[in-house]
Enzyme design. Structure first.
Site, PDB file in Angstrom:
ATOM      1  N   GLU A  73      47.008  12.594  -8.516  1.00 26.74           N
ATOM      2  CA  GLU A  73      45.726  13.283  -8.589  1.00 26.74           C
ATOM      3  C   GLU A  73      45.830  14.657  -7.942  1.00 26.74           C
ATOM      4  O   GLU A  73      45.344  15.656  -8.485  1.00 26.74           O
ATOM      5  CB  GLU A  73      44.639  12.458  -7.896  1.00 26.74           C
ATOM      6  CG  GLU A  73      43.271  13.135  -7.922  1.00 26.74           C
ATOM      7  CD  GLU A  73      42.265  12.469  -7.006  1.00 26.74           C
ATOM      8  OE1 GLU A  73      41.082  12.393  -7.378  1.00 26.74           O
ATOM      9  OE2 GLU A  73      42.660  12.049  -5.888  1.00 26.74           O
ATOM     10  N   TRP A  95      39.270   8.706 -12.371  1.00 25.34           N
ATOM     11  CA  TRP A  95      38.220   9.652 -12.769  1.00 25.34           C
ATOM     12  C   TRP A  95      37.506   9.236 -14.061  1.00 25.34           C
ATOM     13  O   TRP A  95      36.619   9.944 -14.526  1.00 25.34           O
ATOM     14  CB  TRP A  95      38.809  11.054 -12.948  1.00 25.34           C
ATOM     15  CG  TRP A  95      38.930  11.813 -11.674  1.00 25.34           C
ATOM     16  CD1 TRP A  95      40.017  11.899 -10.847  1.00 25.34           C
ATOM     17  CD2 TRP A  95      37.918  12.615 -11.063  1.00 25.34           C
ATOM     18  NE1 TRP A  95      39.746  12.692  -9.772  1.00 25.34           N
ATOM     19  CE2 TRP A  95      38.462  13.152  -9.873  1.00 25.34           C
ATOM     20  CE3 TRP A  95      36.602  12.938 -11.403  1.00 25.34           C
ATOM     21  CZ2 TRP A  95      37.738  13.989  -9.025  1.00 25.34           C
ATOM     22  CZ3 TRP A  95      35.883  13.775 -10.561  1.00 25.34           C
ATOM     23  CH2 TRP A  95      36.449  14.282  -9.394  1.00 25.34           C
ATOM     24  N   TYR A 137      37.460  20.384  -8.994  1.00 26.84           N
ATOM     25  CA  TYR A 137      38.411  20.861  -7.978  1.00 26.84           C
ATOM     26  C   TYR A 137      39.451  21.870  -8.454  1.00 26.84           C
ATOM     27  O   TYR A 137      39.509  23.004  -7.972  1.00 26.84           O
ATOM     28  CB  TYR A 137      39.144  19.671  -7.353  1.00 26.84           C
ATOM     29  CG  TYR A 137      38.246  18.715  -6.634  1.00 26.84           C
ATOM     30  CD1 TYR A 137      37.843  18.953  -5.323  1.00 26.84           C
ATOM     31  CD2 TYR A 137      37.796  17.549  -7.253  1.00 26.84           C
ATOM     32  CE1 TYR A 137      37.013  18.055  -4.645  1.00 26.84           C
ATOM     33  CE2 TYR A 137      36.973  16.652  -6.596  1.00 26.84           C
ATOM     34  CZ  TYR A 137      36.582  16.911  -5.288  1.00 26.84           C
ATOM     35  OH  TYR A 137      35.757  16.038  -4.635  1.00 26.84           O
ATOM     36  N   CYS A 189      33.571  16.611  -3.239  1.00 30.52           N
ATOM     37  CA  CYS A 189      33.349  15.894  -1.979  1.00 30.52           C
ATOM     38  C   CYS A 189      34.234  16.482  -0.884  1.00 30.52           C
ATOM     39  O   CYS A 189      33.738  16.972   0.115  1.00 30.52           O
ATOM     40  CB  CYS A 189      33.625  14.405  -2.168  1.00 30.52           C
ATOM     41  SG  CYS A 189      32.479  13.596  -3.307  1.00 30.52           S
ATOM     42  N   ARG A 210      32.139  16.628   2.526  1.00 30.17           N
ATOM     43  CA  ARG A 210      30.683  16.567   2.699  1.00 30.17           C
ATOM     44  C   ARG A 210      30.152  15.154   2.503  1.00 30.17           C
ATOM     45  O   ARG A 210      29.148  14.753   3.096  1.00 30.17           O
ATOM     46  CB  ARG A 210      29.992  17.501   1.689  1.00 30.17           C
ATOM     47  CG  ARG A 210      30.188  17.071   0.255  1.00 30.17           C
ATOM     48  CD  ARG A 210      29.255  17.705  -0.748  1.00 30.17           C
ATOM     49  NE  ARG A 210      29.549  17.178  -2.065  1.00 30.17           N
ATOM     50  CZ  ARG A 210      28.954  16.111  -2.589  1.00 30.17           C
ATOM     51  NH1 ARG A 210      28.030  15.462  -1.919  1.00 30.17           N
ATOM     52  NH2 ARG A 210      29.287  15.688  -3.799  1.00 30.17           N
ATOM     53  N   ASP A 213      32.933   8.109   0.561  1.00 26.83           N
ATOM     54  CA  ASP A 213      32.947   6.662   0.373  1.00 26.83           C
ATOM     55  C   ASP A 213      34.132   6.163   1.205  1.00 26.83           C
ATOM     56  O   ASP A 213      35.279   6.240   0.781  1.00 26.83           O
ATOM     57  CB  ASP A 213      33.116   6.352  -1.114  1.00 26.83           C
ATOM     58  CG  ASP A 213      33.266   4.869  -1.417  1.00 26.83           C
ATOM     59  OD1 ASP A 213      33.454   4.068  -0.476  1.00 26.83           O
ATOM     60  OD2 ASP A 213      33.228   4.510  -2.611  1.00 26.83           O
TER      61      ASP A 213
END
Length: 308
Positions: A73, A95, A137, A189, A210, A213
């Site tokens: 990733e 994803w 990203y 995130c 920010r 999980d």
């Protein structure tokens, strides 16, 4: 308090930082409904530190983390591309949930994840329409678009600064592009990465996340961030130092509580070590085969569903 919630205390192993954070969320977290409709227990403002200078890699051991998925990733982020087809070609499915959800809502078709992924892989036009995640990203890292239409490669700028001005306090990149958030399948995130070089040539990285999980996402974030630190250090002629992780809204989903308690009842094993098998010519030339992880002996995997 359940016995499983009392297990995660011993601070001698760096993984206990993570286990004790899960325990603190279960004990003191604010329970509330979230955008997914699943519900969470949440705390705000947390910090974990992992020392990578001895070659150790923060791949959690209290459950198996599929570290190659996380590194693949990260390599995909670095390409600047944003379609899940390339991920699926490398057997990375983390994803798929977001474009699959969009497809089901738009078409009313009750397609399975397996069939959706098969169509993405088999049909390039279908992948172009339904597999794109928007400017997530990688696009922001490598092709940030400013108000005048110019693209900025934040990673290339970072590497150049690491080499030429390592004392700079401006060595960072981020993905929170306000003008493009609405086009993203999921707003970033882990949104800011900042770097620091010590006087003896160690590269430290701080990741600000920010939203986290903690059960499902954080183990991948630790692994991917550490792999990135190793790559950047090698490209800049530095050695890995410390990975500092800072979380804003750090949460556990209510449908993961049993799994979290099971994980907290386990005793961490020694972190594995990681080395890079070669030095590519650029940050763009790394392959999964370049990452050699030794001594990884985790407890069994623990499954949990993703909240979309």
């Amino acid at each position: 308090m359940a016995r499983s919630e009392e297990q995660a205390v011993d601070a001698g192993h760096p993984e206990y930082q993570y286990l004790n954070l899960m325990r603190r969320i279960l004990d003191k977290g604010d329970e509330r409904m979230d955008r997914t409709g699943v519900g969470t227990r949440s705390v705000f403002g947390e910090l974990l530190r992992f020392d990578l200078s001895d070659g150790s890699m923060p791949i959690l051991t209290t459950k198996r983390v599929y570290w190659k998925t996380s590194v693949r990733e990260m390599l995909w982020f670095l390409t600047g591309r944003t379609n899940i087809r390339e991920l699926l070609q490398n057997n990375v499915r983390i994803w798929t949930d977001w474009p699959l959800d969009r497809f089901r809502k738009a078409t009313g078709e009750a397609v399975t994840q397996e069939d959706f992924e098969a169509r993405i892989l088999a049909d390039e036009a279908f992948a172009e329409q339904w597999g794109n995640l928007g400017p997530v990203y990688g696009k922001q890292w490598r092709r940030w678009l400013d108000a005048e239409g110019r693209e900025h490669d934040q990673i290339a700028t970072l590497i150049d600064t690491l080499k030429t001005n390592p004392a700079s306090r401006r060595m960072l990149f981020h993905a929170w592009n306000v003008g493009e958030l609405g086009q993203m399948a999921l707003p970033p995130c882990h949104m800011v990465y900042q770097f620091h070089v010590t006087s003896d040539g160690r590269l430290n990285c701080l990741i600000f996340q920010r939203s986290c999980d903690l059960f499902l996402g954080a183990p991948f974030n630790f692994t991917g961030g550490a792999a990135l630190l190793h790559m950047l250090a090698q490209q800049a002629g530095l050695t890995p130092g410390e990975l500092v992780w800072v979380g804003g809204d750090v949460h556990l989903y209510l449908n993961h509580v049993d799994q979290v308690r099971e994980q907290m009842a386990r005793t961490p094993r020694p972190f594995p070590r990681m080395r890079l098998a070669r030095k590519p010519d650029s940050i763009d030339a790394y392959r999964i085969e370049d990452f050699v992880v030794e001594g990884y002996d985790p407890h069994p995997a623990i499954h949990g569903d993703v909240a979309v």
